[in-house]
Motif scaffolding. Structure first.
Motif, short mmCIF file in Angstrom:
data_model
loop_
_atom_site.label_atom_id
_atom_site.label_comp_id
_atom_site.label_asym_id
_atom_site.label_seq_id
_atom_site.Cartn_x
_atom_site.Cartn_y
_atom_site.Cartn_z
N LYS A 267 -5.56 -2.76 -13.20
CA LYS A 267 -4.45 -2.67 -12.26
C LYS A 267 -4.71 -3.47 -10.99
O LYS A 267 -3.80 -4.10 -10.44
CB LYS A 267 -4.18 -1.20 -11.92
CG LYS A 267 -3.57 -0.41 -13.07
CD LYS A 267 -3.28 1.03 -12.68
CE LYS A 267 -2.64 1.80 -13.81
NZ LYS A 267 -2.30 3.18 -13.43
N VAL A 268 -5.95 -3.45 -10.52
CA VAL A 268 -6.29 -4.25 -9.34
C VAL A 268 -6.10 -5.73 -9.63
O VAL A 268 -5.55 -6.49 -8.82
CB VAL A 268 -7.73 -3.96 -8.88
CG1 VAL A 268 -8.16 -4.93 -7.80
CG2 VAL A 268 -7.85 -2.52 -8.37
N GLY B 60 1.89 -0.48 -15.30
CA GLY B 60 1.51 0.91 -15.08
C GLY B 60 1.08 1.22 -13.66
O GLY B 60 0.59 2.31 -13.38
N ILE B 61 1.29 0.26 -12.74
CA ILE B 61 0.93 0.52 -11.34
C ILE B 61 1.88 1.53 -10.72
O ILE B 61 1.46 2.42 -9.97
CB ILE B 61 0.92 -0.79 -10.54
CG1 ILE B 61 -0.24 -1.69 -11.03
CG2 ILE B 61 0.78 -0.53 -9.04
CD1 ILE B 61 -0.27 -3.06 -10.39
N LEU B 62 3.17 1.41 -11.03
CA LEU B 62 4.13 2.38 -10.49
C LEU B 62 5.25 2.60 -11.48
O LEU B 62 5.45 1.85 -12.44
CB LEU B 62 4.67 1.94 -9.12
CG LEU B 62 5.45 0.62 -8.98
CD1 LEU B 62 6.86 0.71 -9.52
CD2 LEU B 62 5.50 0.21 -7.51
N ARG B 63 6.01 3.67 -11.22
CA ARG B 63 7.23 3.98 -11.96
C ARG B 63 8.30 4.36 -10.95
O ARG B 63 8.09 5.26 -10.13
CB ARG B 63 7.00 5.14 -12.93
CG ARG B 63 8.22 5.45 -13.80
CD ARG B 63 8.01 6.66 -14.69
NE ARG B 63 8.20 7.91 -13.95
CZ ARG B 63 7.26 8.83 -13.79
NH1 ARG B 63 6.04 8.62 -14.25
NH2 ARG B 63 7.52 9.94 -13.13
N ALA C 194 9.47 8.93 -1.67
CA ALA C 194 8.24 9.68 -1.86
C ALA C 194 7.35 8.88 -2.82
O ALA C 194 7.81 8.49 -3.90
CB ALA C 194 8.52 11.07 -2.42
N VAL C 195 6.13 8.62 -2.42
CA VAL C 195 5.20 7.81 -3.22
C VAL C 195 3.99 8.67 -3.54
O VAL C 195 3.23 9.05 -2.64
CB VAL C 195 4.79 6.54 -2.45
CG1 VAL C 195 3.92 5.65 -3.32
CG2 VAL C 195 6.02 5.77 -1.97
N ASP C 196 3.79 8.97 -4.81
CA ASP C 196 2.71 9.88 -5.22
C ASP C 196 2.04 9.36 -6.50
O ASP C 196 2.70 9.21 -7.52
CB ASP C 196 3.28 11.27 -5.46
CG ASP C 196 2.21 12.28 -5.84
OD1 ASP C 196 1.09 12.17 -5.31
OD2 ASP C 196 2.50 13.15 -6.68
N PRO C 197 0.73 9.08 -6.44
CA PRO C 197 -0.13 9.08 -5.25
C PRO C 197 0.22 7.93 -4.32
O PRO C 197 0.93 7.01 -4.72
CB PRO C 197 -1.54 8.92 -5.85
CG PRO C 197 -1.31 8.18 -7.12
CD PRO C 197 -0.01 8.69 -7.66
N PRO C 198 -0.26 7.98 -3.07
CA PRO C 198 0.08 6.93 -2.11
C PRO C 198 -0.29 5.54 -2.62
O PRO C 198 -1.32 5.35 -3.27
CB PRO C 198 -0.73 7.31 -0.87
CG PRO C 198 -0.96 8.78 -1.00
CD PRO C 198 -1.11 9.03 -2.47
N LEU C 199 0.58 4.58 -2.33
CA LEU C 199 0.36 3.20 -2.74
C LEU C 199 0.78 2.27 -1.62
O LEU C 199 1.92 2.33 -1.16
CB LEU C 199 1.17 2.89 -4.01
CG LEU C 199 1.13 1.45 -4.53
CD1 LEU C 199 -0.28 1.11 -5.02
CD2 LEU C 199 2.15 1.25 -5.65
N PRO D 228 -4.31 2.99 -6.91
CA PRO D 228 -4.84 4.21 -7.54
C PRO D 228 -4.87 4.09 -9.05
O PRO D 228 -4.07 3.35 -9.65
CB PRO D 228 -3.86 5.30 -7.07
CG PRO D 228 -2.60 4.56 -6.78
CD PRO D 228 -3.01 3.22 -6.27
N ALA D 229 -5.79 4.79 -9.67
CA ALA D 229 -5.90 4.76 -11.14
C ALA D 229 -4.66 5.36 -11.82
O ALA D 229 -4.15 4.78 -12.78
CB ALA D 229 -7.17 5.48 -11.59
N PRO D 230 -4.13 6.53 -11.36
CA PRO D 230 -2.93 7.07 -12.00
C PRO D 230 -1.70 6.21 -11.67
O PRO D 230 -1.66 5.53 -10.64
CB PRO D 230 -2.79 8.47 -11.39
CG PRO D 230 -4.07 8.75 -10.70
CD PRO D 230 -4.65 7.43 -10.32
N THR D 231 -0.73 6.24 -12.54
CA THR D 231 0.53 5.55 -12.26
C THR D 231 1.22 6.21 -11.07
O THR D 231 1.37 7.44 -11.03
CB THR D 231 1.46 5.60 -13.49
OG1 THR D 231 0.83 4.91 -14.56
CG2 THR D 231 2.80 4.94 -13.18
#
Length: 263
Positions: A17-18, A76-79, A198-203, A214-217
């Motif tokens: 992801k990085v 998979g970085i964000l949804r 709302a951004v969870d986890p923060p990005l 972050p590792a989770p999406t």
């Protein structure tokens, strides 16, 4: 030793992801430079007047941002999750909190014919300036000029995004809005559409860099609230009315942020 194999896939996913984030942001910067150099001269020779050229430039920026967001989602970085009814090109004043660097990118990718206020450095940039000017974005050169140009954009039927906090939202702190958005609403009579992000986890929160993925999406949630109309008031009473409207907006954002964990 038994724990190592279970951690390795997570570390590999995050490393991927990085790497993807670096590639996408590089494409965003290089692509933005190329678009700024190529698109305005091309638009200048196409048929149609100034407004037709502006709409084409705005559509190009929107398409560019949509491709960028698509890349973030596919990797998979964000949804992106949307709750409520996003506006069409209706001349709506969109007020949003600002937890992430990506807020304006996602909003412009999602909403048609939408502009925002950009920093003077971007407006005058030899690289990006010509494209944002062509698309009808607004420079933050002076509060009175900003109000005038924002009013013109709304009257022309464009959606306008403003972050009333004036900067990045700080996690865990109640919202503190500047009054410019309230003055604009009172001056133009444009409907206000609150959008809670709302951004969870923060990005890419305040102080983060592109490689802090972050590792989770990440769930990038946008909650479109019910439109508000500012009560009309004589010009002489605008300062008092703007204070009251700003307090109302702060209260609404604060209540919604505590009413649910995510949009």
């Amino acid at each position: 030793m038994a724990a190592t194999p279970s951690r390795l896939p997570s570390r590999l996913r995050q490393a991927g992801k990085v790497l993807t984030s670096g590639i996408l942001f590089t494409l965003l910067g290089v692509g933005g430079c190329l678009c700024s150099l190529v698109i305005p001269p091309v638009l200048a020779v196409l048929p149609g007047g100034r407004e037709a050229r502006r709409r084409r430039a705005a559509r190009i920026i929107r398409l560019f941002f949509r491709c960028f967001v698509f890349g973030l989602e596919v990797s998979g970085i964000l949804r992106v999750d949307v709750d409520g009814r996003p506006p069409g090109p209706e001349g709506v004043l969109i007020l949003a909190n600002h937890p992430s660097y990506l807020d304006i990118v996602v909003l412009i990718a999602l909403l048609p014919d939408t502009v925002c206020v950009v920093k003077e450095a971007v407006w005058n940039s030899p690289i990006f300036g010509s494209l944002v000017r062509s698309a009808g974005f607004i420079s933050n050169q002076g509060p009175e000029a900003v109000l005038e140009h924002c009013g013109q954009a709304l009257e022309a039927g464009r959606n306008l995004v403003i972050f009333p906090e004036g900067g990045r939202t700080r996690a865990g702190q109640p919202p503190r809005f500047k009054r410019g958005a309230a003055h604009l609403a009172l001056r133009t009579g444009a409907p206000i559409l609150p959008v809670r992000i709302a951004v969870d986890p923060p990005l890419l929160a305040k102080g983060d860099r592109w490689y802090m993925v972050p590792a989770p999406t990440c769930r990038f949630g946008l909650q479109f609230g019910a439109p508000l109309l500012a009560d009309p008031a004589p010009v002489a009473e605008h300062p008092r009315a703007a204070r009251a409207l700003t307090r109302l907006l702060e209260s609404r954002f604060h209540e919604e942020s505590h009413g649910s964990d995510a949009p």
